[in-house]
Design a protein around this motif. Structure first.
Motif, PDB file in Angstrom:
ATOM      1  N   ALA A  83       0.831  -1.203   0.000  1.00 40.59           N
ATOM      2  CA  ALA A  83       0.000   0.000   0.000  1.00 40.59           C
ATOM      3  C   ALA A  83       0.869   1.258   0.000  1.00 40.59           C
ATOM      4  CB  ALA A  83      -0.934  -0.002   1.211  1.00 40.59           C
ATOM      5  N   ARG A  84       1.869   1.297   0.855  1.00 38.50           N
ATOM      6  CA  ARG A  84       2.758   2.463   0.917  1.00 38.50           C
ATOM      7  C   ARG A  84       3.453   2.680  -0.426  1.00 38.50           C
ATOM      8  NH1 ARG A  84       5.475   1.193   5.061  1.00 38.50           N
ATOM      9  NH2 ARG A  84       7.025   0.015   3.920  1.00 38.50           N
ATOM     10  N   ASP A  85       3.944   1.598  -1.024  1.00 40.97           N
ATOM     11  CA  ASP A  85       4.644   1.705  -2.312  1.00 40.97           C
ATOM     12  C   ASP A  85       3.739   2.191  -3.438  1.00 40.97           C
ATOM     13  OD1 ASP A  85       6.874   0.767  -0.988  1.00 40.97           O
ATOM     14  OD2 ASP A  85       6.768  -1.261  -1.852  1.00 40.97           O
ATOM     15  N   HIS A  86       2.423   2.013  -3.280  1.00 36.01           N
ATOM     16  CA  HIS A  86       1.464   2.412  -4.318  1.00 36.01           C
ATOM     17  C   HIS A  86       0.602   3.604  -3.906  1.00 36.01           C
ATOM     18  CE1 HIS A  86       2.672  -1.609  -5.613  1.00 36.01           C
ATOM     19  NE2 HIS A  86       2.419  -1.138  -6.822  1.00 36.01           N
ATOM     20  N   GLY A  87       0.997   4.284  -2.841  1.00 38.33           N
ATOM     21  CA  GLY A  87       0.300   5.496  -2.428  1.00 38.33           C
ATOM     22  C   GLY A  87      -1.127   5.266  -1.955  1.00 38.33           C
ATOM     23  N   LEU A  88      -1.361   4.113  -1.335  1.00 35.78           N
ATOM     24  CA  LEU A  88      -2.700   3.768  -0.874  1.00 35.78           C
ATOM     25  C   LEU A  88      -2.789   3.811   0.645  1.00 35.78           C
ATOM     26  CD1 LEU A  88      -3.274   0.599  -3.090  1.00 35.78           C
ATOM     27  CD2 LEU A  88      -4.271   2.891  -3.443  1.00 35.78           C
ATOM     28  N   SER A  89      -3.970   4.106   1.127  1.00 39.68           N
ATOM     29  CA  SER A  89      -4.295   3.900   2.533  1.00 39.68           C
ATOM     30  C   SER A  89      -5.057   2.589   2.615  1.00 39.68           C
ATOM     31  CB  SER A  89      -5.161   5.038   3.065  1.00 39.68           C
ATOM     32  OG  SER A  89      -4.421   6.236   3.131  1.00 39.68           O
ATOM     33  N   LEU A  90      -5.052   1.985   3.788  1.00 41.56           N
ATOM     34  CA  LEU A  90      -5.755   0.717   4.005  1.00 41.56           C
ATOM     35  C   LEU A  90      -6.850   0.893   5.031  1.00 41.56           C
ATOM     36  CD1 LEU A  90      -2.726  -1.741   4.201  1.00 41.56           C
ATOM     37  CD2 LEU A  90      -4.240  -1.325   2.252  1.00 41.56           C
ATOM     38  N   VAL A  91      -7.924   0.147   4.848  1.00 45.39           N
ATOM     39  CA  VAL A  91      -9.004   0.086   5.826  1.00 45.39           C
ATOM     40  C   VAL A  91      -9.366  -1.371   6.036  1.00 45.39           C
ATOM     41  CG1 VAL A  91      -9.944   2.366   5.278  1.00 45.39           C
ATOM     42  CG2 VAL A  91     -10.832   0.350   4.091  1.00 45.39           C
ATOM     43  N   LEU A  92     -10.037  -1.638   7.156  1.00 48.47           N
ATOM     44  CA  LEU A  92     -10.515  -2.989   7.427  1.00 48.47           C
ATOM     45  C   LEU A  92     -11.588  -2.942   8.483  1.00 48.47           C
ATOM     46  CD1 LEU A  92      -9.354  -4.095  10.415  1.00 48.47           C
ATOM     47  CD2 LEU A  92      -7.239  -4.105   9.134  1.00 48.47           C
ATOM     48  N   ASP A  93     -12.372  -3.994   8.512  1.00 51.73           N
ATOM     49  CA  ASP A  93     -13.298  -4.274   9.615  1.00 51.73           C
ATOM     50  C   ASP A  93     -12.745  -5.490  10.337  1.00 51.73           C
ATOM     51  OD1 ASP A  93     -15.009  -2.294   8.758  1.00 51.73           O
ATOM     52  OD2 ASP A  93     -16.656  -3.644   8.250  1.00 51.73           O
ATOM     53  N   VAL A  94     -12.794  -5.459  11.658  1.00 50.21           N
ATOM     54  CA  VAL A  94     -12.397  -6.614  12.457  1.00 50.21           C
ATOM     55  C   VAL A  94     -13.486  -6.845  13.497  1.00 50.21           C
ATOM     56  CG1 VAL A  94     -10.961  -5.228  14.021  1.00 50.21           C
ATOM     57  CG2 VAL A  94     -10.537  -7.672  13.831  1.00 50.21           C
ATOM     58  N   MET A  95     -13.862  -8.088  13.658  1.00 55.87           N
ATOM     59  CA  MET A  95     -14.895  -8.409  14.625  1.00 55.87           C
ATOM     60  C   MET A  95     -14.364  -8.157  16.042  1.00 55.87           C
ATOM     61  SD  MET A  95     -17.126  -9.207  12.425  1.00 55.87           S
ATOM     62  CE  MET A  95     -16.199  -8.432  11.098  1.00 55.87           C
ATOM     63  N   ALA A  96     -15.193  -7.602  16.892  1.00 53.70           N
ATOM     64  CA  ALA A  96     -14.786  -7.271  18.261  1.00 53.70           C
ATOM     65  C   ALA A  96     -14.295  -8.506  19.014  1.00 53.70           C
ATOM     66  CB  ALA A  96     -15.942  -6.608  19.002  1.00 53.70           C
ATOM     67  N   LYS A  97     -14.794  -9.678  18.658  1.00 51.71           N
ATOM     68  CA  LYS A  97     -14.392 -10.914  19.330  1.00 51.71           C
ATOM     69  C   LYS A  97     -12.965 -11.340  18.978  1.00 51.71           C
ATOM     70  CE  LYS A  97     -15.847 -14.269  15.857  1.00 51.71           C
ATOM     71  NZ  LYS A  97     -14.499 -14.750  15.599  1.00 51.71           N
ATOM     72  N   ASP A  98     -12.420 -10.822  17.889  1.00 45.88           N
ATOM     73  CA  ASP A  98     -11.100 -11.247  17.403  1.00 45.88           C
ATOM     74  C   ASP A  98      -9.998 -10.402  18.046  1.00 45.88           C
ATOM     75  OD1 ASP A  98     -12.212 -13.268  15.846  1.00 45.88           O
ATOM     76  OD2 ASP A  98     -12.503 -11.919  14.140  1.00 45.88           O
ATOM     77  N   ARG A  99      -9.820 -10.619  19.344  1.00 48.63           N
ATOM     78  CA  ARG A  99      -8.904  -9.809  20.159  1.00 48.63           C
ATOM     79  C   ARG A  99      -7.459  -9.866  19.662  1.00 48.63           C
ATOM     80  NH1 ARG A  99     -11.323  -6.116  21.668  1.00 48.63           N
ATOM     81  NH2 ARG A  99      -9.639  -5.604  23.069  1.00 48.63           N
ATOM     82  N   ALA A 100      -6.981 -11.026  19.219  1.00 47.68           N
ATOM     83  CA  ALA A 100      -5.593 -11.118  18.751  1.00 47.68           C
ATOM     84  C   ALA A 100      -5.393 -10.251  17.515  1.00 47.68           C
ATOM     85  CB  ALA A 100      -5.216 -12.571  18.468  1.00 47.68           C
ATOM     86  N   ALA A 101      -6.358 -10.242  16.614  1.00 45.06           N
ATOM     87  CA  ALA A 101      -6.252  -9.409  15.415  1.00 45.06           C
ATOM     88  C   ALA A 101      -6.258  -7.929  15.794  1.00 45.06           C
ATOM     89  CB  ALA A 101      -7.393  -9.723  14.446  1.00 45.06           C
ATOM     90  N   ILE A 102      -7.106  -7.556  16.729  1.00 40.52           N
ATOM     91  CA  ILE A 102      -7.157  -6.161  17.176  1.00 40.52           C
ATOM     92  C   ILE A 102      -5.819  -5.751  17.775  1.00 40.52           C
ATOM     93  CG2 ILE A 102      -8.203  -4.614  18.897  1.00 40.52           C
ATOM     94  CD1 ILE A 102     -10.860  -6.218  18.331  1.00 40.52           C
ATOM     95  N   ARG A 103      -5.239  -6.607  18.603  1.00 38.39           N
ATOM     96  CA  ARG A 103      -3.924  -6.300  19.190  1.00 38.39           C
ATOM     97  C   ARG A 103      -2.870  -6.125  18.096  1.00 38.39           C
ATOM     98  NH1 ARG A 103      -5.678 -10.175  22.857  1.00 38.39           N
ATOM     99  NH2 ARG A 103      -4.391 -11.783  21.893  1.00 38.39           N
ATOM    100  N   LEU A 104      -2.914  -6.980  17.067  1.00 33.38           N
ATOM    101  CA  LEU A 104      -1.962  -6.871  15.953  1.00 33.38           C
ATOM    102  C   LEU A 104      -2.095  -5.527  15.265  1.00 33.38           C
ATOM    103  CD1 LEU A 104       0.088  -7.974  13.846  1.00 33.38           C
ATOM    104  CD2 LEU A 104      -1.892  -8.911  12.630  1.00 33.38           C
ATOM    105  N   TYR A 105      -3.307  -5.144  14.870  1.00 26.88           N
ATOM    106  CA  TYR A 105      -3.489  -3.882  14.146  1.00 26.88           C
ATOM    107  C   TYR A 105      -3.073  -2.692  15.001  1.00 26.88           C
ATOM    108  CZ  TYR A 105      -6.099  -6.947  11.054  1.00 26.88           C
ATOM    109  OH  TYR A 105      -6.463  -7.979  10.227  1.00 26.88           O
ATOM    110  N   GLU A 106      -3.414  -2.719  16.266  1.00 24.64           N
ATOM    111  CA  GLU A 106      -3.040  -1.602  17.129  1.00 24.64           C
ATOM    112  C   GLU A 106      -1.536  -1.544  17.352  1.00 24.64           C
ATOM    113  OE1 GLU A 106      -5.747  -1.828  20.483  1.00 24.64           O
ATOM    114  OE2 GLU A 106      -7.384  -1.019  19.242  1.00 24.64           O
TER     115      GLU A 106
END
Length: 173
Positions: free
Chosen positions: A118-141
C-alpha cells in the motif's frame, strides 16, 4: 527448531490448501463469521487485487488479501474521517493463519507485506475486524492502525456481530 517461513504472492495452486486451512480456522475461531460453505469462493472473491501467502515447509498456511474500496463502509468512514479520496483506499481482507502455525509472527509478516504494498502504491488501508477477534485487534493496534469507529457486521440469517473499523497509515486528523 522453528521451520522457515516465507511470504510470497498467492497463486491458484495455493487455493486448495488455503481453503482447507480456512475450514480449520473457522472451526476453531469462528472466522469468518459468515462461515465457509464455499471456502474457495470466499478466498477468490470479486474485487480481489492482490494476495499473499505464508508458506511453511512448502505449504500455504495462511494468507492476506487487498481489494478495492467498492461499497465498503470502512472506505466511506475513512473518507469522512480524513477528507481523503476513497479511490486511494484498499481494503485489507481475509487474513488468517493455521492455528498450529501461530506464534511465529506470520500474521504480522502478512500484514506488513500488505502495508508495504500500500505504501509503495500510495494507498491507505481500511478494514473491519470483529470485536471478538482480540488477537487481530492487538496486531493492528501494535502496527499503528487507527480505530475509526464501531460497526455492526451483518451476517445473513443471524444477528449482527460487533466490529471495529481501522485505517492505516495513522491519521493526523
Amino acid at each position: 527448531m522453528p521451520r522457515e517461513a516465507r511470504i510470497r504472492p498467492r497463486t491458484d495452486a495455493d487455493l486448495p490448501a488455503l481453503a482447507s486451512a480456512l475450514v480449520e480456522v473457522h472451526a476453531r475461531d469462528g472466522y469468518p463469521v459468515e462461515g465457509v460453505a464455499d471456502p474457495r469462493a470466499w478466498l477468490d472473491f470479486p474485487g480481489l487485487r492482490h494476495s499473499w501467502v505464508a508458506e511453511v515447509g512448502g505449504c500455504a498456511v495462511g494468507q492476506i488479501g487487498l481489494s478495492g474500496p467498492g461499497g465498503e463502509d470502512a472506505a466511506r468512514m475513512w473518507a469522512a474521517y480524513t477528507g481523503g479520496d476513497p479511490s486511494r483506499v484498499a481494503v485489507l481482507a481475509r487474513l488468517y493463519v493455521l492455528p498450529e502455525e501461530r506464534g511465529a509472527g506470520l500474521g504480522e509478516r502478512l500484514t506488513r507485506t500488505a502495508m508495504d504494498h500500500a505504501r509503495d502504491h500510495g494507498l491507505s488501508l481500511v478494514l473491519d475486524v470483529m470485536a471478538k477477534d482480540r488477537a487481530a485487534i492487538r496486531l493492528y493496534e501494535r502496527l499503528d492502525w487507527t480505530r475509526l469507529g464501531e460497526a455492526a457486521h451483518h451476517v445473513e440469517g443471524a444477528a449482527s456481530v460487533p466490529a471495529y473499523r481501522y485505517a492505516w497509515p495513522p491519521s493526523t486528523k
